[in-house]
Design an enzyme around this catalytic site. Structure first.
Site, PDB file in Angstrom:
ATOM      1  N   TYR A   1      71.335   1.171  23.113  1.00  0.00           N
ATOM      2  CA  TYR A   1      72.538   1.619  22.417  1.00  0.00           C
ATOM      3  C   TYR A   1      72.299   1.489  20.920  1.00  0.00           C
ATOM      4  CZ  TYR A   1      77.417   1.801  20.844  1.00  0.00           C
ATOM      5  OH  TYR A   1      78.587   2.132  20.212  1.00  0.00           O
TER       6      TYR A   1
ATOM      7  N   ASP B   1      65.945  -1.204  16.067  1.00  0.00           N
ATOM      8  CA  ASP B   1      67.379  -1.457  15.930  1.00  0.00           C
ATOM      9  C   ASP B   1      67.603  -2.920  16.284  1.00  0.00           C
ATOM     10  OD1 ASP B   1      70.077  -1.773  16.138  1.00  0.00           O
ATOM     11  OD2 ASP B   1      70.424   0.015  17.365  1.00  0.00           O
TER      12      ASP B   1
ATOM     13  N   LYS C   1      76.055  -6.901  12.857  1.00  0.00           N
ATOM     14  CA  LYS C   1      76.557  -8.091  13.555  1.00  0.00           C
ATOM     15  C   LYS C   1      76.346  -9.393  12.769  1.00  0.00           C
ATOM     16  CE  LYS C   1      77.042  -5.677  17.817  1.00  0.00           C
ATOM     17  NZ  LYS C   1      76.236  -4.678  18.479  1.00  0.00           N
TER      18      LYS C   1
HETATM   19  C1  LIG Z   1      76.430  -3.123  18.219  1.00  0.00           C
HETATM   20  C2  LIG Z   1      75.215  -2.303  18.083  1.00  0.00           C
HETATM   21  C3  LIG Z   1      75.158  -1.165  17.275  1.00  0.00           C
HETATM   22  C4  LIG Z   1      76.379  -0.594  16.623  1.00  0.00           C
HETATM   23  O1  LIG Z   1      76.933  -1.452  15.705  1.00  0.00           O
HETATM   24  P1  LIG Z   1      78.508  -1.245  15.320  1.00  0.00           P
HETATM   25  O2  LIG Z   1      78.698  -2.256  14.241  1.00  0.00           O
HETATM   26  O3  LIG Z   1      79.258  -1.502  16.568  1.00  0.00           O
HETATM   27  O4  LIG Z   1      78.636   0.148  14.838  1.00  0.00           O
HETATM   28  C5  LIG Z   1      73.949  -0.541  17.104  1.00  0.00           C
HETATM   29  N1  LIG Z   1      72.845  -0.988  17.720  1.00  0.00           N
HETATM   30  C6  LIG Z   1      72.847  -2.070  18.512  1.00  0.00           C
HETATM   31  C7  LIG Z   1      71.579  -2.540  19.119  1.00  0.00           C
HETATM   32  C8  LIG Z   1      74.040  -2.748  18.741  1.00  0.00           C
HETATM   33  O5  LIG Z   1      74.046  -3.786  19.576  1.00  0.00           O
END
Ligand SMILES: *Cc1c(COP(=O)(O)O)cnc(C)c1O
Length: 431
Positions: free
Chosen positions: A145, A240, A268
């Site tokens: 994701y 990511d 995060k």
């Molecule tokens: C949470 C998440 C995102 C998106 O971040 P948001 O702050 O919710 O837009 C992207 N990549 C990963 C791996 C994530 O866990």
């Protein structure tokens, strides 16, 4: 039996004015067969709902709260920043300080741009990769994701997986036709994609340790081989690390595994519970971003003083020696406990853990290596486990396809209490 009268009432009202009553889909708890609780407050590792029930929290706002809720240093930093003004749209030295800490900690990052969410970070990183290479296609891995930008809503993890949505209406076909996919941990499939499209591929993006299909560990040669194959073809490798950054180590998964990507996305934890994201990498790539280079990306609230203060305070605590060992030890204790209990009560539950994140895949007893495996989990059994734990005062992610996180605020006693709750839930499931 705890009651959820006020939560139910709030949820009813919420559904009248917010789609599904929630501002992010998984929060609706649909896949675990109950209604969401509404939170009143949180402190340390505990949540308190509007009905006065308390829970040991293993969601931690989906990862950011690695120090626990209302950590003294973080609250003090935000309160201090608040006194000086909440937004200027003009540079502040604190932004430079946060950037400097990120550069110091994350091996691949020489320059970093702050944004407001993980979604913005990945979206901007892809634009940059396309801008730098002059190529259009990207490769992502099934079940990873990367936020909700158009290009990534193909076989995506997190809420997309939880709700069983194949893609999303509203995303033009032209956009997703530029997104190629391969199964995680499958180098042969990846090589085939390269053979067919190698010269058109701008970037390969992945969660180095996927957490949005549940926690899946990369096979030993997976990350190093991806690094080699992308370098050979001038493809930009993007990690990511919105979850793994500052979670697995100060330098994230790239430090943990010793594999250095070209670009890294963060989010995060670096916001300490306020909205922040970031993308960074080698100077020659990052200098293609405006105003130095031609790739445009901007943000009214980027580098927001409150968010920057919370992030900085969080990273400063994490920089103290020994923190990651403590986090790992506690999570290892929880994982071992759950493994033992699963075996004792005959619950098929494959526990996958790395550092302070973990998923128990119900219905599995062999390694879960990719999205296809993860989707075979017994989500109904997970739902029962979730509801049982909620009743016993433990808040887990309301989906099989997410990670459990612990924080510095989870003590050995909290973990023992969690295991006692799990034991009684497993006992009742086994009957
Ligand atoms: C949470 C998440 C995102 C998106 O971040 P948001 O702050 O919710 O837009 C992207 N990549 C990963 C791996 C994530 O866990």
């Amino acid at each position: 039996m705890p009651h959820h009268k006020l939560s139910s009432l709030f949820f009813e009202n919420a559904q009248k004015v917010i789609p599904g009553g929630v501002n992010s889909p998984v929060r609706a708890c649909k896949s675990v067969g109950c209604d969401p609780i509404f939170v009143e407050s949180a402190c340390g590792c505990r949540l308190r709902d509007v009905d006065g029930n308390t829970y040991i929290d293993y969601v931690g706002s989906w990862g950011p709260m690695i120090l626990g809720h209302c950590r003294r240093e973080v609250n003090a930093a935000v309160e201090e920043a608040l006194q000086s003004g909440t937004s200027f749209g003009i540079p502040t030295w604190q932004e430079v300080e946060l950037a400097r800490m990120i550069v110091e900690c994350v091996p691949s990052i020489e320059e970093v741009r702050l944004v407001n969410s993980g979604t913005e970070a990945t979206m901007s990183a892809i634009r940059l990769a396309r801008g730098v290479t002059g190529r259009k296609k990207i490769v992502k891995f099934d079940g990873c994701y990367h936020g909700h930008a158009d290009s990534f809503l193909v076989k995506a993890g997190s809420g997309v997986a939880t709700l069983g949505i194949p893609g999303s209406p509203g995303v033009p076909e032209e956009v997703v036709s530029g997104t190629l996919t391969a199964p995680f941990n499958d180098l042969e499939a990846f090589k085939k994609v390269l053979e067919q499209h190698g010269d058109e591929i701008a970037a390969v993006i992945l969660e180095p340790v996927p957490a949005n299909m549940g926690v899946v560990l990369p096979r030993e040669d997976f990350l190093p081989t991806l690094r080699q194959l992308t370098s050979d073809r001038g493809i930009i490798l993007i990690f990511d690390e919105v979850i793994t950054g500052f979670r697995l180590a100060l330098g994230g998964a790239q430090e943990y595994f010793g594999v250095t990507p070209d670009l890294t996305c963060l989010g995060k934890i670096i916001g300490g519970g306020l909205p922040v994201g970031a993308y960074g990498g080698r100077r020659e790539i990052m200098d293609q971003v405006a105003p130095v280079g031609p790739v445009y990306q901007a943000g009214t609230l980027s580098g927001n003083p409150l968010a920057t203060a919370a992030g900085l305070a969080t990273l400063r605590v994490l920089s103290r020696p020994g923190i990651y060992d403590v986090l790992e030890e506690r999570m290892a204790m929880l994982a071992a406990g759950l493994e033992g209990l699963s075996a004792r009560y005959g619950i098929t539950n494959r526990i996958q853990r790395i550092g302070s994140m973990m998923t128990g895949f119900f219905g599995h007893n062999r390694p879960v290596l990719n999205f296809e495996d993860a989707l075979k989990s017994d989500t109904r059994l997970y739902g029962k486990f979730f509801r049982g734990m909620l009743e016993k005062g433990v808040y887990l992610a309301p989906s099989q396809f997410e990670a459990a996180f612990i924080s510095l605020a989870h003590s050995d006693t909290d973990i023992e209490m969690t295991l006692r709750a799990a034991e009684s839930v497993f006992k009742s499931l086994a009957q």
